[in-house]
Enzyme design. Sequence first.
Site, PDB file in Angstrom:
ATOM      1  CG  HIS A  76      31.249  39.960  51.597  1.00  0.00           C
ATOM      2  ND1 HIS A  76      31.252  40.598  50.704  1.00  0.00           N
ATOM      3  CD2 HIS A  76      32.597  38.756  51.428  1.00  0.00           C
ATOM      4  CE1 HIS A  76      32.271  40.473  49.322  1.00  0.00           C
ATOM      5  NE2 HIS A  76      32.655  39.075  50.109  1.00  0.00           N
TER       6      HIS A  76
ATOM      7  CG  ASP B 189      36.296  37.414  52.414  1.00  0.00           C
ATOM      8  OD1 ASP B 189      35.257  37.774  51.561  1.00  0.00           O
ATOM      9  OD2 ASP B 189      37.700  38.281  52.879  1.00  0.00           O
TER      10      ASP B 189
ATOM     11  CG  HIS C 171      35.681  42.789  51.212  1.00  0.00           C
ATOM     12  ND1 HIS C 171      35.745  41.737  51.985  1.00  0.00           N
ATOM     13  CD2 HIS C 171      35.070  41.944  49.976  1.00  0.00           C
ATOM     14  CE1 HIS C 171      35.693  41.122  52.048  1.00  0.00           C
ATOM     15  NE2 HIS C 171      35.919  40.712  50.648  1.00  0.00           N
TER      16      HIS C 171
ATOM     17  NE  ARG D 257      38.253  36.416  48.022  1.00  0.00           N
ATOM     18  CZ  ARG D 257      38.805  35.994  49.110  1.00  0.00           C
ATOM     19  NH1 ARG D 257      39.148  34.738  49.688  1.00  0.00           N
ATOM     20  NH2 ARG D 257      36.999  36.363  50.867  1.00  0.00           N
TER      21      ARG D 257
HETATM   22  C1  SIN Z   1      36.330  39.572  47.306  1.00  0.00           C
HETATM   23  O1  SIN Z   1      35.123  39.425  48.204  1.00  0.00           O
HETATM   24  O2  SIN Z   1      37.303  38.771  47.955  1.00  0.00           O
HETATM   25  C2  SIN Z   1      36.800  39.662  46.115  1.00  0.00           C
HETATM   26  C3  SIN Z   1      36.863  41.415  46.068  1.00  0.00           C
HETATM   27  C4  SIN Z   1      37.951  41.207  44.688  1.00  0.00           C
HETATM   28  O3  SIN Z   1      37.256  41.042  43.732  1.00  0.00           O
HETATM   29  O4  SIN Z   1      37.606  43.058  44.416  1.00  0.00           O
END
Ligand code: SIN
Length: 291
Positions: A108, A110, A267, A282
């Site tokens: 995806h 974000d 990602h 995050r």
């Molecule tokens: C995310 O999608 O922001 C999480 C990525 C992760 O936990 O590696």
Amino acid sequence: MIASAPRRAAIEVRPVAGALGAEIAGVDLSRKLDDATIDAVIAAFHEHLVLFFRGQRLTPEQQVAFTRLFGPPMETPFVEAMEGYPFIVKVLKEADERNVSTFGNAWHSDFSSLAEPPLGSILYALEVPEYGGDTLFANMYAAYEALSPGMRRMLDGLRAIHVGKPYGTKYGPGKELRTSRSIGIERNRPEADLEVSHPVVRTHPETGRKALFVNAIYTLRFADMTEAESRPLLDYLYQHVTRPEFTCRFRWTPGALALWDNRATLHYAVNDYDGSRRLLHRTMIAGTRPV
Ligand code: SIN
């Protein structure tokens, strides 16, 4: 009089794969960076799309300050913020959480379901498994450029509908899905069902390059088409964009930080570490409407 030479930043940029991703050495993100270093980091960000910095020691305030170098930080919708830090969410899975779905465990970009999705995201690792829990990234410029001219022409004219499937009432994952209790995701929020239309191919506002902009978590269908009509081509694109040649894989270590560009990458957080604790902080950088 001798003109003073422009200051050169002493950062080292080491690409980690042919497609995208670079490790940056020689930068302590807990300090105030000088202009030359900021320029060098931003140039590397535009060239490599995902940057990795290892061995950092950051307070939440320092992470937010680093986030601000790229634009205003934004709150993460539908996920509980860390107490006292509205711009930080804890991406956490406890060691005793087994067979649960985790945050970001599908390809995806974000929150592409927002009218103005985040420009980029930053993840800082505090505790990571000894092995497992890697994050994969895919280069959406490369994926677009590898398509045939006919397919590119057709996609250039299309728009897609995105919705906040994991957080809404209509398209959600269903009651049978056991989600990690630790991440604090709010589900069944009607505002997440709102349909947002974005171009299928977006032009990056800084580089002027075209990138595919569809993903398995948030894209529902092509505009003016049914879900059934859209499915075969979307499935083809999802399989195409994640060809290994377009990807890189990051193995986390405590103190590592990743910064990625949501406008030109996807990602995937690999959920293969049952029995280990994984905790990252995050943040997200506000973005603009894709064009
Ligand atoms: C995310 O999608 O922001 C999480 C990525 C992760 O936990 O590696």
